[in-house]
Design an enzyme around this catalytic site. Structure first.
Site, PDB file in Angstrom:
ATOM      1  CE  LYS A 255      79.012 -65.473  37.237  1.00  0.00           C
ATOM      2  NZ  LYS A 255      78.332 -64.495  38.025  1.00  0.00           N
TER       3      LYS A 255
HETATM    4  C1  LIG Z   1      77.928 -63.994  39.352  1.00  0.00           C
HETATM    5  C2  LIG Z   1      76.639 -63.358  39.607  1.00  0.00           C
HETATM    6  C3  LIG Z   1      76.529 -62.109  40.229  1.00  0.00           C
HETATM    7  C4  LIG Z   1      77.657 -61.409  40.896  1.00  0.00           C
HETATM    8  O1  LIG Z   1      78.798 -61.224  40.127  1.00  0.00           O
HETATM    9  P1  LIG Z   1      80.225 -61.069  40.841  1.00  0.00           P
HETATM   10  O2  LIG Z   1      81.087 -60.562  39.731  1.00  0.00           O
HETATM   11  O3  LIG Z   1      80.621 -62.398  41.351  1.00  0.00           O
HETATM   12  O4  LIG Z   1      80.093 -60.062  41.932  1.00  0.00           O
HETATM   13  C5  LIG Z   1      75.266 -61.533  40.334  1.00  0.00           C
HETATM   14  N1  LIG Z   1      74.177 -62.160  39.874  1.00  0.00           N
HETATM   15  C6  LIG Z   1      74.236 -63.373  39.289  1.00  0.00           C
HETATM   16  C7  LIG Z   1      72.980 -64.008  38.806  1.00  0.00           C
HETATM   17  C8  LIG Z   1      75.461 -64.014  39.153  1.00  0.00           C
HETATM   18  O5  LIG Z   1      75.512 -65.235  38.594  1.00  0.00           O
END
Ligand SMILES: *Cc1c(COP(=O)(O)O)cnc(C)c1O
Length: 367
Positions: free
Chosen positions: A186
């Protein structure tokens, strides 16, 4: 030239050494779960987002589930969210016992739109869950007005949009409880799982601080039946270092995106990302569309260039969501996006040679 889809690089230069230093310091500190490093990160993150409270949790999915829980959303409630989001958003709604209502996104931004919401509204809808997909902010002023008019709660999914702004206001400040993920890829990524909820409401924050730790109010005293979703101090320490560079990391993504946008104009039938006036974009992903998506992806792979698809099968066509009773053709735009979208390599520290190789290969494919 081989081009990875994503790679963690020492960008900005020196960040790797700073992170290693923090990790070693935390190993000496021996706190490991919650503790001062988590508190320090929560404060720094809240200050960055410009919101009164940030609560660290185990991951982005939990941040969504806990946000919904904190706002009292559960069985009997419907939640409006985009049909083209990542599965985690939808699973979170399902997890609290509410019904996810999948809404067709806007055709040019791929985000929730007023029209989509108006069409999907029923008397059972309790909340809307806008997702700032690919790093592009939703038109929050318009969505907030819709929510206010209909007495709906708002939970933002900011997992792909750390630091993105709408009209000068950062995402994570609009809804009553808003979810961030710090998954390593991210825009603000840890070295493992991590997440946070931001909120303007001190009661929501207080609930979350108990709920994430089994409901504990004081040592071995519990006010609610909570869960274990705690942020660990190693991740928090790493995140504190990276947060200081988030602006630079996002600027690098925007720079790379700007070059793609310029160089790929009018190449074949490519549809490039379009930003709406007033809405920011931090390019978590650079998603283009073409009718020849599969062939393009295969060709790029033969050139050593890795691309991915976000997301190839929409939720309503997954086995896990058969119970929603939706069939192929029910969300035509969501389905079209799944068939035509491809995400190009874009990450902080990507070299101009790597990006040039991607651009040349795409032009060659379409010529
Ligand atoms: C990555 C993501 C999540 C979930 O995050 P995690 O830390 O992997 O549980 C939720 N919503 C979106 C749009 C994402 O890209």
């Amino acid at each position: 030239m081989p081009v990875p889809f994503f790679e963690l690089r020492d960008f900005p230069v020196g960040i790797e050494a700073a992170i290693q230093g923090k990790v070693m310091a935390e190993l000496a500190e021996k706190r490991f779960v919650l503790g001062p490093a988590v508190e320090a990160f929560e404060e720094a993150f809240a200050a960055y987002v410009q919101v009164p409270q940030a609560v660290g949790v185990g991951n982005g999915y939990d941040a969504l589930v806990l946000s919904l829980k904190a706002l009292g959303i559960g069985p009997g409630d419907e939640v409006l969210l985009p049909g083209n989001t990542y599965i985690a958003t939808i699973n979170a709604v399902q997890q609290v016992g509410a019904k996810p209502v999948l809404v067709e996104p806007d055709a040019s931004t791929y985000n929730l739109s007023l029209t989509g919401l108006q069409e999907a509204l029923t008397p059972n809808v309790k909340a809307i869950l806008p997702v700032h997909l690919y790093g592009q902010t939703c038109d929050m002023p318009t969505l907030m007005q819709f929510a206010q008019e209909h007495g709906l709660l708002v939970v933002e999914d900011c997992a792909q949009a750390h630091g993105a702004e709408v009209g000068g206001q950062k995402v994570g400040t609009f809804g009553q409880a808003n979810a961030f993920s710090f998954y390593p890829t991210k825009n603000l990524g840890a070295l493992g799982d991590g997440g946070a909820v931001t909120t303007n409401n001190p009661e929501v924050a207080a609930f979350l601080r108990q709920y994430r730790n089994y409901g504990q109010s004081e040592r071995y005293l519990y006010e609610v039946v909570g869960v274990n979703s705690r942020l660990d101090s190693l991740q928090a320490a790493v995140l504190s270092v990276k947060l200081q560079h988030l602006q630079a990391l996002n600027a690098e993504r925007q720079l790379l995106a700007g070059i793609y946008l310029q160089e790929l104009q009018e190449v074949g039938d490519l549809i490039l990302p379009e930003t709406q006036a007033g809405c920011g974009h931090v390019y978590h992903l650079f998603v283009v569309r073409t009718a020849r998506r599969d062939q393009l992806q295969q060709y790029l792979q033969t050139q050593g260039i890795t691309t991915l698809i976000h997301y190839p099968v929409p939720a309503h066509l997954q086995a896990s969501y058969a119970h929603l009773g939706l069939a192929k053709g029910d969300l035509p735009l969501t389905e079209e996006l799944a068939l035509t979208s491809v995400s190009l390599p874009l990450f902080p520290g990507m070299t101009s040679q790597e990006q040039a190789a991607v651009i040349i290969a795409i032009k060659k494919f379409f010529s």
